[in-house]
Design an enzyme around this catalytic site. Structure first.
Site, PDB file in Angstrom:
ATOM      1  N   GLY A 177       0.766  -1.242   0.000  1.00 61.54           N
ATOM      2  CA  GLY A 177       0.000   0.000   0.000  1.00 61.54           C
ATOM      3  C   GLY A 177       0.799   1.294   0.000  1.00 61.54           C
ATOM      4  O   GLY A 177       0.208   2.374   0.100  1.00 61.54           O
ATOM      5  N   GLY A 178       2.124   1.216  -0.152  1.00 60.65           N
ATOM      6  CA  GLY A 178       2.919   2.453  -0.133  1.00 60.65           C
ATOM      7  C   GLY A 178       2.487   3.446  -1.206  1.00 60.65           C
ATOM      8  O   GLY A 178       2.292   4.632  -0.924  1.00 60.65           O
ATOM      9  N   LYS A 179       2.296   2.955  -2.416  1.00 63.81           N
ATOM     10  CA  LYS A 179       1.946   3.882  -3.505  1.00 63.81           C
ATOM     11  C   LYS A 179       0.493   4.352  -3.364  1.00 63.81           C
ATOM     12  O   LYS A 179       0.183   5.497  -3.667  1.00 63.81           O
ATOM     13  CB  LYS A 179       2.206   3.233  -4.867  1.00 63.81           C
ATOM     14  CG  LYS A 179       3.679   2.963  -5.083  1.00 63.81           C
ATOM     15  CD  LYS A 179       4.004   2.621  -6.508  1.00 63.81           C
ATOM     16  CE  LYS A 179       5.469   2.208  -6.621  1.00 63.81           C
ATOM     17  NZ  LYS A 179       5.788   0.959  -5.892  1.00 63.81           N
ATOM     18  N   ASP A 196      -5.447  -6.314  -4.842  1.00 58.78           N
ATOM     19  CA  ASP A 196      -4.254  -7.171  -4.875  1.00 58.78           C
ATOM     20  C   ASP A 196      -4.719  -8.614  -4.803  1.00 58.78           C
ATOM     21  O   ASP A 196      -5.553  -8.968  -3.973  1.00 58.78           O
ATOM     22  CB  ASP A 196      -3.312  -6.867  -3.703  1.00 58.78           C
ATOM     23  CG  ASP A 196      -1.910  -7.399  -3.961  1.00 58.78           C
ATOM     24  OD1 ASP A 196      -1.012  -6.607  -4.280  1.00 58.78           O
ATOM     25  OD2 ASP A 196      -1.728  -8.632  -3.869  1.00 58.78           O
ATOM     26  N   GLY A 230      -5.860  -9.355 -11.076  1.00 61.44           N
ATOM     27  CA  GLY A 230      -5.890  -8.127 -11.879  1.00 61.44           C
ATOM     28  C   GLY A 230      -5.846  -8.378 -13.377  1.00 61.44           C
ATOM     29  O   GLY A 230      -6.304  -7.536 -14.156  1.00 61.44           O
ATOM     30  N   CYS A 302      10.066  -2.681  -9.878  1.00 63.70           N
ATOM     31  CA  CYS A 302      11.306  -2.390  -9.142  1.00 63.70           C
ATOM     32  C   CYS A 302      12.415  -3.330  -9.615  1.00 63.70           C
ATOM     33  O   CYS A 302      13.154  -3.880  -8.810  1.00 63.70           O
ATOM     34  CB  CYS A 302      11.099  -2.414  -7.634  1.00 63.70           C
ATOM     35  SG  CYS A 302      10.337  -3.904  -7.014  1.00 63.70           S
TER      36      CYS A 302
HETATM   37  N1  SAM Z   1       2.016  -1.144  -5.201  1.00 60.05           N
HETATM   38  C1  SAM Z   1       2.461  -1.825  -4.016  1.00 60.05           C
HETATM   39  C2  SAM Z   1       3.008  -0.807  -3.036  1.00 60.05           C
HETATM   40  O1  SAM Z   1       3.403   0.284  -3.457  1.00 60.05           O
HETATM   41  O2  SAM Z   1       3.029  -1.100  -1.843  1.00 60.05           O
HETATM   42  C3  SAM Z   1       3.479  -2.899  -4.314  1.00 60.05           C
HETATM   43  C4  SAM Z   1       2.980  -3.914  -5.302  1.00 60.05           C
HETATM   44  S1  SAM Z   1       4.045  -5.282  -5.502  1.00 60.05           S
HETATM   45  C5  SAM Z   1       5.298  -4.634  -6.472  1.00 60.05           C
HETATM   46  C6  SAM Z   1       3.156  -6.267  -6.601  1.00 60.05           C
HETATM   47  C7  SAM Z   1       1.880  -6.844  -6.038  1.00 60.05           C
HETATM   48  O3  SAM Z   1       1.187  -7.478  -7.102  1.00 60.05           O
HETATM   49  C8  SAM Z   1       2.042  -7.902  -4.958  1.00 60.05           C
HETATM   50  O4  SAM Z   1       1.460  -7.457  -3.779  1.00 60.05           O
HETATM   51  C9  SAM Z   1       1.298  -9.116  -5.503  1.00 60.05           C
HETATM   52  O5  SAM Z   1       0.551  -9.791  -4.524  1.00 60.05           O
HETATM   53  C10 SAM Z   1       0.387  -8.478  -6.540  1.00 60.05           C
HETATM   54  N2  SAM Z   1      -0.040  -9.349  -7.647  1.00 60.05           N
HETATM   55  C11 SAM Z   1       0.606 -10.375  -8.217  1.00 60.05           C
HETATM   56  N3  SAM Z   1      -0.129 -10.908  -9.210  1.00 60.05           N
HETATM   57  C12 SAM Z   1      -1.273 -10.188  -9.267  1.00 60.05           C
HETATM   58  C13 SAM Z   1      -2.446 -10.269 -10.065  1.00 60.05           C
HETATM   59  N4  SAM Z   1      -2.577 -11.190 -11.017  1.00 60.05           N
HETATM   60  N5  SAM Z   1      -3.434  -9.374  -9.828  1.00 60.05           N
HETATM   61  C14 SAM Z   1      -3.311  -8.441  -8.856  1.00 60.05           C
HETATM   62  N6  SAM Z   1      -2.234  -8.337  -8.064  1.00 60.05           N
HETATM   63  C15 SAM Z   1      -1.225  -9.194  -8.269  1.00 60.05           C
END
Ligand code: SAM
Length: 376
Positions: A177-179, A196, A230, A302
């Site tokens: 949830g940072g962003k 998510d 997603g 990232c």
């Molecule tokens: N945006 C978040 C933040 O700023 O805190 C970090 C997101 S992290 C890079 C990627 C996220 O994508 C993970 O939490 C993962 O569980 C989620 N994810 C992976 N596959 C996904 C999907 N098919 N649909 C939705 N979310 C997915």
């Protein structure tokens, strides 16, 4: 002779070593002479930023951080463009001067087109070369925390998303949830949908929101929290959101090099790792479909990997047209990199998007971002 106690349990090739081998092979080619310095930064202590929580009633948080030597890298930088960026939504004149100021940003003699940024986001960082760590944030009288620690470079995609008053916003991969928190700092959004696929990470996301955002905002009128896949969003909701953030799962390069736990280079996760570019492409395509015509989509990762960054964006632009008849334009983010060049190291010109690369004196990133606008 004493037997090596660890021999049976310790993998011969820990995931962190496999990640380093993989990155040495690919990034030495991709980044050339830059790789040795990026490598050493990636293997060193990372640097954080403190995203200020505008919902906190404690007005002294930023002043306290400044007293410790921090600055707000977004609003304190005293450049012409930065001065123009100081937000005042009531002043049209100021709005115009903001655009003019950003227009004036000049890279290599080229005039840059204007770029608007999401307002009110503040992020404190220690100066270049200063590796002081932040103390944990303190709760205010309503138990809301004063700041959220994150890689300061991950605020850039949120700034560049240009969230404005009354917008409908989707954060497709939102946990932890940072962003989403950064986007909420604009205090302009009419409706935010955070999603998510991971149920456990969605629980963490919920906790983060409750620690930073007042209860009054956390209701169905303003916010929807979901745990869908997603990649299927295009089947649920299309042509809806003014802004979509697609912050995809990736090889999380820094984590993969430093932590064996939950590491995507673990042998048992090879299939998952190889599928990443396809999942990223499907997520970006779903995000593009979820945006309304005229809406803007931010793709971010990232990782330094070209296959997970530029190649995914290229294919998404192509497939959006082929499969969905959606035409996109790429938004030039060079004004942003120019403005924040004293805080971050950016990769030399990429033909699509921008990337913060780790550097020992400013050990943020990697963060790749590419912004698309729907023309149809
Ligand atoms: N945006 C978040 C933040 O700023 O805190 C970090 C997101 S992290 C890079 C990627 C996220 O994508 C993970 O939490 C993962 O569980 C989620 N994810 C992976 N596959 C996904 C999907 N098919 N649909 C939705 N979310 C997915």
């Amino acid at each position: 002779r004493v037997k090596d106690k660890w021999a049976a349990t310790r993998p011969k090739y820990p995931p962190t070593s496999l990640a380093l081998q993989h990155f040495d092979a690919t990034y030495s080619v991709q980044l050339g002479q830059l790789w040795p310095s990026v490598r050493v930064a990636l293997l060193s202590e990372r640097k954080y930023g403190a995203l200020l929580n505008n919902f906190s009633s404690d007005d002294d948080v930023l002043a306290d951080l400044r007293a410790k030597g921090c600055s707000d890298f977004i609003n304190d930088t005293d450049t012409e463009a930065q001065l123009g960026l100081k937000q005042d939504s009531e002043s049209v004149v100021q709005e115009e001067s903001k655009e003019d100021a950003v227009k004036k940003s000049d890279v290599d003699g080229q005039q840059l087109s204007p770029l608007k940024l999401s307002p009110n986001i503040k992020c404190a960082v220690f100066p270049r070369g200063d590796i002081t760590q932040f103390k944990p944030a303190r709760p205010d009288m309503y138990r809301l925390l004063g700041y959220y620690l994150l890689d300061a470079a991950s605020v850039l995609p949120c700034l560049a998303l240009n969230v404005q008053e009354g917008h409908y916003v989707l954060d497709l991969c939102a946990a932890p949830g940072g962003k989403a928190l950064a986007i909420l700092q604009a205090q302009a959004i009419r409706f935010l949908c955070v999603n998510d696929t991971s149920a456990s990470r969605t629980t963490r996301l919920r906790q983060v929101l409750h620690s930073y955002v007042p209860k009054e905002f956390l209701n169905e009128k303003n916010l929807r929290i979901t745990s869908f896949d997603g990649t299927k969003w295009g089947e649920i909701e299309t042509n809806t959101f003014d802004r979509v953030l697609v912050d995809v799962p990736c090889t999380t390069d820094r984590h993969s090099l430093t932590e064996d736990d939950n590491n995507i280079f673990n042998k048992t996760r090879t299939g998952e790792r190889r599928r990443l570019p396809q999942v990223q492409l499907e997520l970006l395509l779903a995000g593009i479909q979820a945006a309304c015509p005229g809406g803007e989509i931010m793709y971010s990762t990232c990782t330094l990997s070209q296959i997970q960054n530029l190649r995914v964006v290229e294919q998404a632009i192509h497939l959006a047209k082929e499969k969905h008849n959606i035409t996109l334009e790429v938004v030039d983010l060079r004004p942003l990199t120019h403005m924040f060049r004293k805080t971050f190291h950016f990769a030399p010109t990429l033909h699509l998007g921008e990337m913060v690369i780790p550097h020992l004196a400013a050990n943020f990133g990697p963060i790749y971002m590419c912004k698309l606008r729907r023309l149809t």
